[in-house]
Design a protein around this motif. Structure first.
Motif, PDB file in Angstrom:
ATOM      1  N   HIS A 299      -2.203  -4.776  -1.106  1.00  0.00           N
ATOM      2  CA  HIS A 299      -2.854  -5.960  -0.563  1.00  0.00           C
ATOM      3  C   HIS A 299      -2.039  -7.196  -0.911  1.00  0.00           C
ATOM      4  O   HIS A 299      -1.430  -7.263  -1.982  1.00  0.00           O
ATOM      5  CB  HIS A 299      -4.278  -6.079  -1.116  1.00  0.00           C
ATOM      6  N   ALA A 300      -2.017  -8.151   0.004  1.00  0.00           N
ATOM      7  CA  ALA A 300      -1.206  -9.363  -0.197  1.00  0.00           C
ATOM      8  C   ALA A 300      -1.703 -10.181  -1.386  1.00  0.00           C
ATOM      9  O   ALA A 300      -0.911 -10.800  -2.090  1.00  0.00           O
ATOM     10  CB  ALA A 300      -1.193 -10.203   1.076  1.00  0.00           C
ATOM     11  N   GLN A 301      -3.011 -10.210  -1.637  1.00  0.00           N
ATOM     12  CA  GLN A 301      -3.542 -11.069  -2.694  1.00  0.00           C
ATOM     13  C   GLN A 301      -4.083 -10.332  -3.922  1.00  0.00           C
ATOM     14  O   GLN A 301      -4.073 -10.869  -5.016  1.00  0.00           O
ATOM     15  CB  GLN A 301      -4.677 -11.952  -2.147  1.00  0.00           C
ATOM     16  N   ILE A 302      -4.590  -9.128  -3.723  1.00  0.00           N
ATOM     17  CA  ILE A 302      -5.311  -8.479  -4.828  1.00  0.00           C
ATOM     18  C   ILE A 302      -4.439  -7.395  -5.451  1.00  0.00           C
ATOM     19  O   ILE A 302      -3.849  -6.579  -4.727  1.00  0.00           O
ATOM     20  CB  ILE A 302      -6.634  -7.857  -4.315  1.00  0.00           C
ATOM     21  N   SER A 303      -4.366  -7.358  -6.759  1.00  0.00           N
ATOM     22  CA  SER A 303      -3.517  -6.365  -7.426  1.00  0.00           C
ATOM     23  C   SER A 303      -4.090  -4.957  -7.243  1.00  0.00           C
ATOM     24  O   SER A 303      -5.306  -4.790  -7.056  1.00  0.00           O
ATOM     25  CB  SER A 303      -3.378  -6.691  -8.912  1.00  0.00           C
ATOM     26  N   GLY A 304      -3.235  -3.967  -7.314  1.00  0.00           N
ATOM     27  CA  GLY A 304      -3.626  -2.578  -7.113  1.00  0.00           C
ATOM     28  C   GLY A 304      -4.702  -2.150  -8.101  1.00  0.00           C
ATOM     29  O   GLY A 304      -5.697  -1.515  -7.740  1.00  0.00           O
ATOM     30  N   ASP A 305      -4.472  -2.524  -9.329  1.00  0.00           N
ATOM     31  CA  ASP A 305      -5.375  -2.234 -10.429  1.00  0.00           C
ATOM     32  C   ASP A 305      -6.791  -2.759 -10.183  1.00  0.00           C
ATOM     33  O   ASP A 305      -7.793  -2.035 -10.253  1.00  0.00           O
ATOM     34  CB  ASP A 305      -4.784  -3.006 -11.618  1.00  0.00           C
ATOM     35  N   VAL A 318     -10.055   5.783  -5.240  1.00  0.00           N
ATOM     36  CA  VAL A 318      -8.725   5.958  -4.647  1.00  0.00           C
ATOM     37  C   VAL A 318      -7.755   6.129  -5.808  1.00  0.00           C
ATOM     38  O   VAL A 318      -8.135   5.963  -6.969  1.00  0.00           O
ATOM     39  CB  VAL A 318      -8.337   4.735  -3.778  1.00  0.00           C
ATOM     40  N   ARG A 319      -6.505   6.465  -5.519  1.00  0.00           N
ATOM     41  CA  ARG A 319      -5.545   6.695  -6.611  1.00  0.00           C
ATOM     42  C   ARG A 319      -4.649   5.481  -6.790  1.00  0.00           C
ATOM     43  O   ARG A 319      -4.103   4.940  -5.815  1.00  0.00           O
ATOM     44  CB  ARG A 319      -4.700   7.942  -6.310  1.00  0.00           C
ATOM     45  N   HIS A 320      -4.516   5.058  -8.042  1.00  0.00           N
ATOM     46  CA  HIS A 320      -3.612   3.962  -8.379  1.00  0.00           C
ATOM     47  C   HIS A 320      -2.641   4.464  -9.432  1.00  0.00           C
ATOM     48  O   HIS A 320      -3.058   5.080 -10.414  1.00  0.00           O
ATOM     49  CB  HIS A 320      -4.424   2.771  -8.917  1.00  0.00           C
ATOM     50  N   PHE A 321      -1.341   4.237  -9.219  1.00  0.00           N
ATOM     51  CA  PHE A 321      -0.330   4.642 -10.201  1.00  0.00           C
ATOM     52  C   PHE A 321       0.209   3.381 -10.880  1.00  0.00           C
ATOM     53  O   PHE A 321       0.831   2.545 -10.215  1.00  0.00           O
ATOM     54  CB  PHE A 321       0.828   5.390  -9.530  1.00  0.00           C
ATOM     55  N   ALA A 322      -0.042   3.242 -12.166  1.00  0.00           N
ATOM     56  CA  ALA A 322       0.434   2.056 -12.890  1.00  0.00           C
ATOM     57  C   ALA A 322       1.961   2.073 -13.007  1.00  0.00           C
ATOM     58  O   ALA A 322       2.599   1.021 -13.094  1.00  0.00           O
ATOM     59  CB  ALA A 322      -0.203   2.000 -14.269  1.00  0.00           C
ATOM     60  N   LYS A 323       2.526   3.270 -13.006  1.00  0.00           N
ATOM     61  CA  LYS A 323       3.980   3.408 -13.121  1.00  0.00           C
ATOM     62  C   LYS A 323       4.521   4.312 -12.021  1.00  0.00           C
ATOM     63  O   LYS A 323       3.810   5.198 -11.579  1.00  0.00           O
ATOM     64  CB  LYS A 323       4.335   4.001 -14.508  1.00  0.00           C
ATOM     65  N   PRO A 324       5.752   4.161 -11.579  1.00  0.00           N
ATOM     66  CA  PRO A 324       6.680   3.085 -11.934  1.00  0.00           C
ATOM     67  C   PRO A 324       6.230   1.728 -11.368  1.00  0.00           C
ATOM     68  O   PRO A 324       5.422   1.672 -10.436  1.00  0.00           O
ATOM     69  CB  PRO A 324       8.000   3.532 -11.322  1.00  0.00           C
ATOM     70  N   GLU A 325       6.805   0.684 -11.939  1.00  0.00           N
ATOM     71  CA  GLU A 325       6.385  -0.670 -11.603  1.00  0.00           C
ATOM     72  C   GLU A 325       6.493  -0.985 -10.105  1.00  0.00           C
ATOM     73  O   GLU A 325       5.668  -1.709  -9.559  1.00  0.00           O
ATOM     74  CB  GLU A 325       7.244  -1.660 -12.389  1.00  0.00           C
ATOM     75  N   GLU A 329       1.498  -1.977  -7.424  1.00  0.00           N
ATOM     76  CA  GLU A 329       0.538  -2.763  -6.627  1.00  0.00           C
ATOM     77  C   GLU A 329      -0.055  -1.945  -5.478  1.00  0.00           C
ATOM     78  O   GLU A 329      -0.906  -2.430  -4.728  1.00  0.00           O
ATOM     79  CB  GLU A 329       1.209  -4.024  -6.078  1.00  0.00           C
ATOM     80  N   TYR A 330       0.379  -0.712  -5.348  1.00  0.00           N
ATOM     81  CA  TYR A 330      -0.069   0.115  -4.224  1.00  0.00           C
ATOM     82  C   TYR A 330      -1.280   0.980  -4.599  1.00  0.00           C
ATOM     83  O   TYR A 330      -1.472   1.332  -5.762  1.00  0.00           O
ATOM     84  CB  TYR A 330       1.048   1.047  -3.771  1.00  0.00           C
ATOM     85  N   LEU A 331      -2.035   1.295  -3.573  1.00  0.00           N
ATOM     86  CA  LEU A 331      -3.088   2.303  -3.717  1.00  0.00           C
ATOM     87  C   LEU A 331      -2.754   3.463  -2.781  1.00  0.00           C
ATOM     88  O   LEU A 331      -2.251   3.248  -1.680  1.00  0.00           O
ATOM     89  CB  LEU A 331      -4.447   1.729  -3.296  1.00  0.00           C
ATOM     90  N   ARG A 332      -3.043   4.667  -3.255  1.00  0.00           N
ATOM     91  CA  ARG A 332      -2.897   5.817  -2.369  1.00  0.00           C
ATOM     92  C   ARG A 332      -4.295   6.219  -1.939  1.00  0.00           C
ATOM     93  O   ARG A 332      -5.132   6.613  -2.769  1.00  0.00           O
ATOM     94  CB  ARG A 332      -2.194   6.968  -3.091  1.00  0.00           C
ATOM     95  N   ILE A 333      -4.548   6.070  -0.667  1.00  0.00           N
ATOM     96  CA  ILE A 333      -5.896   6.271  -0.134  1.00  0.00           C
ATOM     97  C   ILE A 333      -5.916   7.510   0.761  1.00  0.00           C
ATOM     98  O   ILE A 333      -5.264   7.555   1.815  1.00  0.00           O
ATOM     99  CB  ILE A 333      -6.335   5.031   0.690  1.00  0.00           C
ATOM    100  N   THR A 334      -6.663   8.520   0.342  1.00  0.00           N
ATOM    101  CA  THR A 334      -6.785   9.746   1.148  1.00  0.00           C
ATOM    102  C   THR A 334      -7.613   9.450   2.392  1.00  0.00           C
ATOM    103  O   THR A 334      -8.612   8.719   2.330  1.00  0.00           O
ATOM    104  CB  THR A 334      -7.494  10.838   0.322  1.00  0.00           C
ATOM    105  N   ILE A 335      -7.202  10.028   3.514  1.00  0.00           N
ATOM    106  CA  ILE A 335      -7.989   9.891   4.745  1.00  0.00           C
ATOM    107  C   ILE A 335      -9.251  10.753   4.604  1.00  0.00           C
ATOM    108  O   ILE A 335      -9.157  11.953   4.349  1.00  0.00           O
ATOM    109  CB  ILE A 335      -7.189  10.368   5.982  1.00  0.00           C
ATOM    110  N   GLY A 336     -10.403  10.107   4.767  1.00  0.00           N
ATOM    111  CA  GLY A 336     -11.660  10.842   4.678  1.00  0.00           C
ATOM    112  C   GLY A 336     -12.225  11.112   6.058  1.00  0.00           C
ATOM    113  O   GLY A 336     -11.531  10.973   7.075  1.00  0.00           O
ATOM    114  N   THR A 337     -13.500  11.492   6.096  1.00  0.00           N
ATOM    115  CA  THR A 337     -14.197  11.564   7.378  1.00  0.00           C
ATOM    116  C   THR A 337     -14.346  10.127   7.886  1.00  0.00           C
ATOM    117  O   THR A 337     -14.162   9.164   7.129  1.00  0.00           O
ATOM    118  CB  THR A 337     -15.607  12.151   7.203  1.00  0.00           C
ATOM    119  N   GLU A 338     -14.718   9.980   9.142  1.00  0.00           N
ATOM    120  CA  GLU A 338     -14.942   8.631   9.682  1.00  0.00           C
ATOM    121  C   GLU A 338     -15.942   7.873   8.806  1.00  0.00           C
ATOM    122  O   GLU A 338     -15.764   6.694   8.515  1.00  0.00           O
ATOM    123  CB  GLU A 338     -15.452   8.714  11.130  1.00  0.00           C
TER     124      GLU A 338
END
Ligand SMILES: *Cc1c(COP(=O)(O)O)cnc(C)c1O
Length: 352
Positions: A299-305, A318-325, A329-338
């Motif tokens: 997200h442009a404004q909100i940190s991943g954490d 959702v999954r957040h990886f603190a490392k590597p740096e 800031e990314y989240l890994r979001i699994t595709i769910g049902t609608e």
């Protein structure tokens, strides 16, 4: 910790799997499981097993499963290895093939289990940096090595390497094993399995955990020329002769046979992925291209954490990886049902 541990165990750094919460009702978008159930035919195949037969050890060759996989890919059964999840298949590959004089190469941002196996089996490795746009540049792998492994599509980025580039790497790296980990290939990629007859140093691994929705049964595969498979069988038969239990052998075979269900559910996942992408983009996310059942987004404004914590307040994980740096800031979001994807968006809208 215990004083009875060996020094070796003290030094191990285990893989940390995504949370499997004990409470139901969470919207679980953190471990890339399939939101749709397994094929009804796989369920029927398990139900048809006579409980009395569970007294017996299962088929050590997993013949039912291998026959179905062979038919699906148009290959020979002796070109297929089956293990208790592709994690176990990978473990046998690392142990059987990657302990070499020269280092194993894999991307610096990739499936974190690779590093764990290197620690477990004392394998030297050299991380190869992804390009600025997170892609894998095959030229970077043309250097002395004791083996190469990468997921295609890569995890957790979701980026696909076109099959022509996989082939170009194989053409330029003929003296060591190349393993393509295709855990997500069915969500938009083309399998390198088509190349095994041409390249004696190619192993392709796959799993029934993602596109065939059988993570709970633990079934993984390796595909390659017969002599590579024979090496894996040797390792397996020094470890556990029965990695595929009776239920998994029957259900795995039925899941491969049910091409119609497989195609229908993966299509749904891919369609939802693109609509979720649009909805997230509208909300200020930048999202990497994905050929998987997840999106890697920041997200442009909100940190991943912070964002992961806010979604969690609404029962969405959702999954957040603190490392590597570089990916913190990314989240890994699994595709769910609608419905699950809508719950994710609703949680975002309520919090942000
Ligand atoms: C999920 C995953 C695996 C492991 O799959 P299992 O068959 O469930 O052990 C292996 N590699 C990658 C890249 C994965 O994402």
């Amino acid at each position: 910790m215990s004083r009875f541990w060996s020094d070796f165990v003290h030094k191990l750094e285990p893989y940390v799997p995504g949370e499997q919460p004990k409470v139901a009702r969470l919207v679980k978008l953190n471990t890339n499981e399939n939101p749709y159930g397994p094929s009804p035919k796989a369920v029927q195949a398990m139900a048809a097993i006579n409980p009395d037969s569970l007294r017996l050890y299962p088929d050590p060759d997993s013949s039912l499963l291998k026959q179905s996989v062979a038919t699906f890919y148009g290959i020979d059964v002796n070109q297929i290895f089956a293990g208790n999840g592709s994690d176990e298949v990978l473990a046998h590959i690392f142990y059987g093939f990657f302990k070499q004089q020269k280092p194993l190469l894999f991307p610096d941002i990739t499936y974190s289990f690779y590093k764990v196996y290197c620690g477990l089996y004392d394998i030297e490795y050299k991380p190869v940096a992804l390009a600025e746009d997170f892609s894998i540049n095959v030229n970077d792998y043309v250097q002395p090595n004791g083996g190469i492994i990468f997921p295609n599509p890569n995890a957790p980025t979701g980026l696909l390497m076109p099959l022509a580039e996989v082939e170009s790497l194989l053409q330029r790296n003929t003296e060591s094993l190349v393993v393509v980990d295709e855990a997500y290939i069915d969500f938009g990629g083309e399998s390198a399995g088509a190349l095994i007859n041409q390249y004696p140093n190619l192993l392709v691994t796959q799993t029934l955990s993602k596109s065939r929705s059988l993570a709970g049964l633990r079934i993984g595969l390796a595909i390659g020329q017969a002599d590579l498979i024979e090496g894996l069988e040797r390792v397996k038969n020094c470890f556990n002769s029965y990695p595929i239990d009776q239920l998994a052998n029957a259900a795995g075979a039925a899941a491969f046979d049910d091409v119609e269900y497989f195609d229908a559910t993966r299509k749904k996942v891919m369609e939802s992925r693109e609509s979720l992408r649009d909805a997230l983009a509208q909300r200020g996310f930048s999202i990497l291209p994905s050929a998987t059942n997840f999106l890697f987004a920041r997200h442009a404004q909100i940190s991943g954490d912070d964002l992961a914590a806010r979604l969690r307040k609404h029962g969405v994980i959702v999954r957040h990886f603190a490392k590597p740096e570089r990916i913190s800031e990314y989240l890994r979001i699994t595709i769910g049902t609608e419905e699950q994807n809508q719950a994710l968006l609703a949680a975002y809208d309520a919090e942000c």
